[in-house]
Structure formats: structure tokens, C-alpha cells
Design a protein around this motif. Structure first.
Motif, PDB file in Angstrom:
ATOM      1  N   HIS A 116       0.856  -1.194   0.000  1.00  0.00           N
ATOM      2  CA  HIS A 116       0.000   0.000   0.000  1.00  0.00           C
ATOM      3  C   HIS A 116       0.888   1.239   0.000  1.00  0.00           C
ATOM      4  CE1 HIS A 116      -4.463   0.359   0.688  1.00  0.00           C
ATOM      5  NE2 HIS A 116      -4.112   1.608   0.502  1.00  0.00           N
ATOM      6  N   TRP A 118       1.654   5.113   1.322  1.00  0.00           N
ATOM      7  CA  TRP A 118       1.372   6.022   2.432  1.00  0.00           C
ATOM      8  C   TRP A 118       0.423   7.140   2.017  1.00  0.00           C
ATOM      9  CZ3 TRP A 118       2.041   4.930   7.239  1.00  0.00           C
ATOM     10  CH2 TRP A 118       3.154   4.222   7.700  1.00  0.00           C
ATOM     11  N   MET A 125      -4.726   3.773   3.497  1.00  0.00           N
ATOM     12  CA  MET A 125      -3.739   2.761   3.854  1.00  0.00           C
ATOM     13  C   MET A 125      -4.225   1.891   5.016  1.00  0.00           C
ATOM     14  SD  MET A 125      -1.024   1.740   5.959  1.00  0.00           S
ATOM     15  CE  MET A 125      -0.914   3.154   7.023  1.00  0.00           C
ATOM     16  N   VAL A 141       4.506  -0.929   3.140  1.00  0.00           N
ATOM     17  CA  VAL A 141       3.964   0.408   2.909  1.00  0.00           C
ATOM     18  C   VAL A 141       5.055   1.235   2.250  1.00  0.00           C
ATOM     19  CG1 VAL A 141       2.833   2.414   3.932  1.00  0.00           C
ATOM     20  CG2 VAL A 141       2.483   0.152   4.951  1.00  0.00           C
TER      21      VAL A 141
END
Length: 171
Positions: A116, A118, A125, A141
Motif C-alpha cells: 500500500h 502512504w 492505507m 507500505v
């Protein structure tokens, strides 16, 4: 008919297509690791449940089946797990837990990874985090937005390592 050894099935996002930049890039990674690839076109509908039904109707099978989804395709891939029983699931900015299509995916394989950004302003997220936590998935992330297209090299590394894990841990 012989069963395919290794197959990656991609599910694209709501506004993209089956061979967008990210999927094309990751398909090269998959092929380089001995996986066949399939990327159905879901662009005829924006209904996520119709997309799930389309994937289930295709009924992809392989000794090592890996479902990969981006955004709404993440929802599609995750929801297909209960029926298709993939060996692994790789999600990018998965569009999960939206009102009207917020059911918890079932049958998620133990080998599961979520990537994902940020700065995702389409799918927060926290939704990727929620799914990862619920399913004990690996979570990456990145310093990126929803599309993750500025992180293609990082995605290819993460996906390549993931596929290596699929080939060594599962069969």
C-alpha cells in the motif's frame, strides 16, 4: 489436459485495464520466474461483485495458483479465494471494506502479501493494514500514492521475492 504448473492471475483496478503499466511490469517478473500469466478484462463493469463472478467463471487452476489484485482488483482477488483456493495472494492498494462491499474475504491463503502507499487518497492505507492484520499477511507500505506506479522497481522486487517464496514453500 495437463494442469498448468505455475499461474498468476491478475485483476486490474476500477479505472484501469488488463495490461496497464503495473500489471505489464509485474507480468514480466512472473514470466521470468516460470509463471504463466492471465489478466482478464473487467472494464465492462464497475460492479465489484460482477468482476468476482467473472473471475470465478474463468475458474483458473494450476498446481501453484497466485491471485494478484490492484485496487478494486484486490477486492476481486481476495473475494475469489474461498472458491478458487489459490496458494498465494498478492494485493496492491486493495479496495476493501467499502460500504456496500465490505464483507471480510474468506479462504485467504497463508501466503499473503499487501502493498500500500502512504499517500493513497483513494483507498486509505488503514484498509490494507486492517486486511493484513486480519489475515496475518505481510504488509509493505511504500512512499507512494494509490497507483504505486512510481514504485515499479520496488513492486517488482517485492513480487519477485513473493513468487520465489511461492515456488519454494508450496506444493
Amino acid at each position: 489436459m495437463n494442469l498448468v504448473e505455475n499461474l498468476v492471475v491478475f485483476a486490474h483496478g476500477k479505472e484501469s485495464g488488463p495490461w496497464g503499466t503495473k500489471i505489464t511490469h509485474l507480468a514480466e517478473t512472473a514470466r521470468g520466474r516460470g509463471f504463466e500469466v492471465m489478466s482478464p478484462d473487467y472494464s465492462h463493469t464497475h460492479d465489484p461483485r460482477e468482476r468476482v463472478a467473472q473471475l470465478l467463471a474463468l475458474a483458473p487452476t494450476a498446481k501453484r495458483l497466485v491471485l494478484v489484485g490492484s485496487s478494486m482488483g484486490g477486492y476481486v482477488s481476495a473475494q475469489a479465494c474461498a472458491t478458487l483456493k489459490p496458494q498465494a495472494l498478492f494485493l496492491m492498494a486493495p479496495a476493501l471494506y467499502f460500504t456496500g462491499w465490505d464483507e471480510e474475504p474468506q479462504g485467504v491463503p497463508a501466503l499473503c502479501s499487501v502493498v500500500h502507499g502512504w499517500h493513497d487518497d483513494i483507498v486509505p492505507m488503514e484498509r490494507g493494514l486492517r486486511f493484513a492484520k486480519s489475515n496475518h499477511a505481510t504488509l509493505h507500505v511504500l512512499n507512494s500514492d494509490h497507483g504505486l506506479n512510481d514504485q515499479l522497481a520496488a513492486l517488482a522486487l517485492l513480487f519477485g521475492d513473493f513468487l520465489d517464496q511461492v515456488k519454494t514453500e508450496i506444493l
